[in-house]
Design an enzyme around this catalytic site. Structure first.
Site, PDB file in Angstrom:
ATOM      1  N   CYS A 102      58.930  40.981  38.942  1.00  0.00           N
ATOM      2  CA  CYS A 102      60.086  41.878  38.931  1.00  0.00           C
ATOM      3  C   CYS A 102      60.265  42.432  40.334  1.00  0.00           C
ATOM      4  CB  CYS A 102      59.863  43.024  37.937  1.00  0.00           C
ATOM      5  SG  CYS A 102      61.292  44.140  37.848  1.00  0.00           S
TER       6      CYS A 102
ATOM      7  N   GLU B 257      54.907  35.569  29.765  1.00  0.00           N
ATOM      8  CA  GLU B 257      54.238  36.156  28.599  1.00  0.00           C
ATOM      9  C   GLU B 257      55.242  36.768  27.641  1.00  0.00           C
ATOM     10  OE1 GLU B 257      49.958  38.114  29.184  1.00  0.00           O
ATOM     11  OE2 GLU B 257      51.273  38.502  30.867  1.00  0.00           O
TER      12      GLU B 257
ATOM     13  N   CYS C 121      53.887  50.016  37.101  1.00  0.00           N
ATOM     14  CA  CYS C 121      54.099  48.844  36.249  1.00  0.00           C
ATOM     15  C   CYS C 121      53.360  47.609  36.750  1.00  0.00           C
ATOM     16  CB  CYS C 121      55.600  48.567  36.159  1.00  0.00           C
ATOM     17  SG  CYS C 121      55.980  47.090  35.214  1.00  0.00           S
TER      18      CYS C 121
ATOM     19  N   CYS D  84      54.089  45.775  25.388  1.00  0.00           N
ATOM     20  CA  CYS D  84      54.724  44.770  26.236  1.00  0.00           C
ATOM     21  C   CYS D  84      55.056  45.249  27.639  1.00  0.00           C
ATOM     22  CB  CYS D  84      55.930  44.144  25.550  1.00  0.00           C
ATOM     23  SG  CYS D  84      57.065  45.264  24.817  1.00  0.00           S
TER      24      CYS D  84
ATOM     25  N   CYS E 190      58.423  49.242  40.220  1.00  0.00           N
ATOM     26  CA  CYS E 190      58.074  50.583  39.747  1.00  0.00           C
ATOM     27  C   CYS E 190      56.570  50.775  39.948  1.00  0.00           C
ATOM     28  CB  CYS E 190      58.459  50.758  38.277  1.00  0.00           C
ATOM     29  SG  CYS E 190      60.215  50.508  38.004  1.00  0.00           S
TER      30      CYS E 190
ATOM     31  N   CYS F 294      58.767  40.784  21.771  1.00  0.00           N
ATOM     32  CA  CYS F 294      59.062  41.326  23.096  1.00  0.00           C
ATOM     33  C   CYS F 294      59.135  40.152  24.064  1.00  0.00           C
ATOM     34  CB  CYS F 294      57.948  42.292  23.474  1.00  0.00           C
ATOM     35  SG  CYS F 294      58.056  42.870  25.156  1.00  0.00           S
TER      36      CYS F 294
END
Ligand code: SAH
Ligand code: SF4
Length: 354
Positions: free
Chosen positions: A121, A93, A128, A342, A125, A114
């Site tokens: 990832c 995205e 997130c 973003c 975190c 962005c």
């Protein structure tokens, strides 16, 4: 065999390729013009290249590493998210954000893009949406560049500013990031100046050093979200690997040589990091790094327990930083902040793609 994408080929790489294929070096300049100036999507279009060269290129290379499969207009603002599919079926995205000018909310046709740097990832975190997915793979430089090319095709205008705040940790994909940046800044390719590019990192210390060695006046944003190890480790597992004792000296080093003030990103989360004593701690860190602070009231992510503090509380936190002399920005409304737009990318359709 999967075709290699020529987007990530520098002029030198193209010169070398021409030599390999038995063609003169000036063909590299012609090819690069077709790729970047004319945005050719097929080798057939390259009318001033010999047919044998076009055929040889077509056999081994492609000109796009991703295909746009969906464009969404946001309901809260003028941002547009788009979803692209890569050769292996994974989705990525990106977000087009129009630059606001003046006080009246008028928009120019300047855009900030962005981009994502990874699928998922690994840093996990706790607040997130990208971290929730886990890590799938790094994007190639062509896949990073392809998002910019696609955004320019969708918007019909040049990308003026670029922020690496989409999915993934860009500094954990440093080799491909540096290759992409080389072409992003190359006057023969995208020609976006370093000061129009922001790299956002959650604090990957070795990656930060590599980026500093790259020696370009890029802008840096650091996802801090906690000004003490105790608070930061609670929401960012990466802090256990590179605690503030390592991260802050690396950032001081960056600040010493950087032309721009870095931005410390700080998501305000109730009862986690938005207590008033944390504002004083954050001010100390910002002063030490000569940084500005961007406060981001937490945006709700489905399935996560965190709570956004009240607007009054966020304002009080913001005021405490201002009183301490720290330059600070905060946007309470949803959807207006670049981070808010973003920072929440999530591959909703990932399941369908599997
Ligand atoms: N991995 C890099 C780049 C991604 S940037 C980094 O972490 O800096 C994504 C930005 O959006 C980060 O500043 C991140 O902290 C922020 N973000 C993530 N989840 C968010 C949420 N729920 N609300 C507001 N901001 C969020
Ligand atoms: Fe990864 Fe950044 Fe999200 Fe953390 S905030 S999980 S580093 S994308």
């Amino acid at each position: 065999m999967e075709k290699l994408c020529l987007l990530e080929y520098t002029r030198d790489n193209l010169v070398q390729l021409m030599a390999e294929l038995g063609h003169k070096p000036f063909r590299a300049a012609q090819l690069q013009e077709w790729i970047w100036k004319h945005r050719a999507t097929s080798f057939e279009q390259m009318s001033n290249l010999p047919p044998a060269l076009r055929a040889a290129l077509d056999e081994r290379f492609c000109l796009r590493a991703l295909t746009v499969v969906e464009v969404n207009q946001s309901t809260t603002g003028a941002t547009r998210k788009f979803l692209s599919r890569m050769a292996d079926g994974h989705l990525v995205e990106s977000v087009i954000i129009p630059a606001a000018v003046g006080q009246g909310g008028a928009h120019s046709d300047r855009i900030t893009l962005c981009v994502s740097s990874q699928v998922g990832c690994a840093f996990g975190c706790r607040f997130c949406a990208s971290g929730l997915l886990g890590f799938t793979r790094n994007l190639t430089a062509s896949e990073i560049l392809g998002q910019i090319v696609a955004a320019e095709e969708i918007s019909g205008t040049r990308v003026d500013n670029l922020v690496f705040m989409g999915m993934g940790e860009p500094l954990a994909n440093i080799d491909n990031l540096l290759t992409a940046l080389t072409l992003i800044m190359d006057p023969h390719a995208l020609n976006i100046g370093a000061r129009h590019i922001t790299i956002s990192t959650s604090g990957n210390v070795p990656g930060l050093r590599r980026l500093a060695e790259f020696g370009k006046p890029l802008r840096l944003a650091v996802s801090l979200h906690g000004a003490s190890d105790e608070v930061r480790s609670r929401v960012m597992p990466v802090n256990r690997k590179w605690p503030l004792g390592q991260l802050l000296p690396a950032l001081e080093e960056w600040a010493r040589t950087s032309k721009h003030k870095m931005t410390l990103e700080y998501i305000l989360i109730e009862d986690v990091n938005a207590m008033m004593p944390e504002a004083a701690r954050l001010a100390r860190v910002a002063r030490r790094l000569n940084a500005k602070v961007n406060l981001i009231p937490y945006n709700t992510v489905e399935g996560l327990p965190w709570v956004r503090p009240s607007e009054a509380h966020c304002r009080a936190f913001c005021k405490a930083l201002i009183a301490a002399g720290i330059p600070v920005t905060m946007r309470y409304e949803k959807g207006h902040d670049i981070n808010a737009a973003c920072g929440q990318l999530r591959l909703r359709r990932m399941k369908e793609a599997e």
